[in-house]
Design a protein around this motif. Structure first.
Motif, PDB file in Angstrom:
ATOM      1  N   SER A  13      30.417  53.054 119.879  1.00 41.16           N
ATOM      2  CA  SER A  13      30.057  52.996 120.870  1.00 41.16           C
ATOM      3  C   SER A  13      29.612  51.525 121.388  1.00 41.16           C
ATOM      4  O   SER A  13      29.929  51.347 122.381  1.00 41.16           O
ATOM      5  CB  SER A  13      28.887  53.344 121.121  1.00 41.16           C
ATOM      6  N   GLU A  14      29.986  50.092 120.585  1.00 35.63           N
ATOM      7  CA  GLU A  14      29.453  49.317 120.925  1.00 35.63           C
ATOM      8  C   GLU A  14      30.611  48.376 121.768  1.00 35.63           C
ATOM      9  O   GLU A  14      32.008  48.391 120.626  1.00 35.63           O
ATOM     10  CB  GLU A  14      28.649  48.957 119.724  1.00 35.63           C
TER      11      GLU A  14
ATOM     12  N   ILE B  23      24.670  38.881 120.101  1.00 32.92           N
ATOM     13  CA  ILE B  23      25.963  38.817 119.690  1.00 32.92           C
ATOM     14  C   ILE B  23      25.949  37.086 118.654  1.00 32.92           C
ATOM     15  O   ILE B  23      25.315  36.867 119.132  1.00 32.92           O
ATOM     16  CB  ILE B  23      26.652  39.156 120.564  1.00 32.92           C
TER      17      ILE B  23
ATOM     18  N   VAL C 159      23.988  42.891 116.648  1.00 29.66           N
ATOM     19  CA  VAL C 159      24.550  44.464 116.959  1.00 29.66           C
ATOM     20  C   VAL C 159      25.292  44.763 116.060  1.00 29.66           C
ATOM     21  O   VAL C 159      25.220  44.060 114.734  1.00 29.66           O
ATOM     22  CB  VAL C 159      26.025  43.016 117.844  1.00 29.66           C
ATOM     23  N   TYR C 160      26.065  45.572 116.401  1.00 26.09           N
ATOM     24  CA  TYR C 160      26.327  46.742 115.471  1.00 26.09           C
ATOM     25  C   TYR C 160      27.282  46.812 114.747  1.00 26.09           C
ATOM     26  O   TYR C 160      27.616  46.677 113.214  1.00 26.09           O
ATOM     27  CB  TYR C 160      26.132  48.309 115.245  1.00 26.09           C
ATOM     28  N   ARG C 161      28.490  45.172 115.623  1.00 30.77           N
ATOM     29  CA  ARG C 161      29.405  44.996 114.631  1.00 30.77           C
ATOM     30  C   ARG C 161      29.394  43.556 114.328  1.00 30.77           C
ATOM     31  O   ARG C 161      29.923  42.809 114.869  1.00 30.77           O
ATOM     32  CB  ARG C 161      30.568  45.164 115.644  1.00 30.77           C
TER      33      ARG C 161
ATOM     34  N   ALA D 172      26.839  54.980 116.615  1.00 30.27           N
ATOM     35  CA  ALA D 172      25.994  53.406 117.328  1.00 30.27           C
ATOM     36  C   ALA D 172      27.204  52.608 117.897  1.00 30.27           C
ATOM     37  O   ALA D 172      27.747  51.892 118.718  1.00 30.27           O
ATOM     38  CB  ALA D 172      24.771  53.294 117.096  1.00 30.27           C
ATOM     39  N   ARG D 173      27.664  51.953 116.984  1.00 23.96           N
ATOM     40  CA  ARG D 173      28.976  51.335 116.398  1.00 23.96           C
ATOM     41  C   ARG D 173      30.258  50.923 116.683  1.00 23.96           C
ATOM     42  O   ARG D 173      30.618  50.144 117.938  1.00 23.96           O
ATOM     43  CB  ARG D 173      29.646  50.656 115.016  1.00 23.96           C
TER      44      ARG D 173
ATOM     45  N   PRO E 274      20.291  42.964 120.667  1.00 26.14           N
ATOM     46  CA  PRO E 274      21.347  43.168 120.434  1.00 26.14           C
ATOM     47  C   PRO E 274      22.171  41.779 120.636  1.00 26.14           C
ATOM     48  O   PRO E 274      23.144  41.034 121.349  1.00 26.14           O
ATOM     49  CB  PRO E 274      22.585  44.219 121.465  1.00 26.14           C
TER      50      PRO E 274
ATOM     51  N   THR F 134      24.134  46.190 110.151  1.00 21.76           N
ATOM     52  CA  THR F 134      25.111  47.891 110.659  1.00 21.76           C
ATOM     53  C   THR F 134      24.016  47.868 108.693  1.00 21.76           C
ATOM     54  O   THR F 134      23.534  49.062 109.017  1.00 21.76           O
ATOM     55  CB  THR F 134      26.291  48.269 109.398  1.00 21.76           C
TER      56      THR F 134
END
Length: 219
Positions: A216-217, A32, A7-9, A213-214, A30, A13
């Motif tokens: 928005s996640e 998690i 995921v972006y978080r 994008a991060r 994605p 990144t």
């Protein structure tokens, strides 16, 4: 096709930003962190770092991870160095000396900065920065970061970027580590060249696209 897991978080990144800089087409899965899922092994759980199908790809269960033409990599610094070298742009080392320097700064960030910078980031993210206990954690972490930040400050006082005086994969790797300490303003007040460098890195369109994008996640 390149597949990026994570995921972006997360530390993904770093790789997602680099993919944007390189203009790469990729499949994004994605995955998690299992700690963010109530029951990571439940049948209806989202794919996470304890999901058996992901562990079959990456037995360490860490993100980011990539698959590229049958090769699997799951250490973010190695992933980014590999992708930069493979695609051969100015982001990659131009010669053996630059290769060594880019690895040096990447590993420097990971070993000398990341642990204490993450303490600052996690304390702020957990809403503890305003408590006495949280402030104590932040102050100790910031004190431990003074020396590595001063090393960065000395280098960046005479250079816009870390290697070859141009933006490279080393800057992505290091900036995404230094970012974790960004909430502690006094550390950056004391190191204005580090602050200016981080702002230069974060002003790039590929960083802004990754960060959008991060944002928005789902948190």
């Amino acid at each position: 096709m390149l597949t990026i897991y994570g995921v972006y978080r997360s530390r993904a990144t770093r790789t997602l930003w680099l993919a944007g800089e390189l203009g790469l087409e990729f499949r994004h899965v994605p995955v998690i962190q299992a700690r963010r899922v109530t029951d990571p092994l439940a049948a209806d759980a989202p794919i996470n770092t304890l999901t058996p199908s992901f562990l079959a790809i990456n037995p360490m269960g860490t993100i980011p991870c990539i698959e590229d033409d049958g090769m699997v990599l799951y250490e973010s610094m190695a992933i980014n160095m590999y992708l930069a070298r493979k695609h051969g742009t100015a982001l990659a080392p131009a010669d053996l000396a630059e290769d060594a320097l880019m690895m040096q700064w990447s590993f420097f960030a990971a070993t000398e900065i990341e642990t204490n910078a993450l303490k600052i980031s996690s304390t702020v993210a957990e809403g503890l920065a305003g408590t006495d206990a949280g402030q104590a954690v932040i102050e100790v972490a910031a004190r431990m970061l003074r020396r590595p930040f001063k090393v960065l400050e000395q280098h960046l006082s005479g250079n816009d970027y870390l290697v070859g005086n141009r933006f490279s994969v080393a800057d992505i790797n290091a900036a995404e580590v230094v970012r974790y300490a960004q909430a502690h303003v006094p550390l950056f007040d004391a190191n204005p060249a580090v602050r200016a460098w981080l702002e230069r890195c974060q002003s790039r369109p590929a960083f802004k696209a990754m960060w959008s994008a991060r944002d928005s996640e789902v948190a």
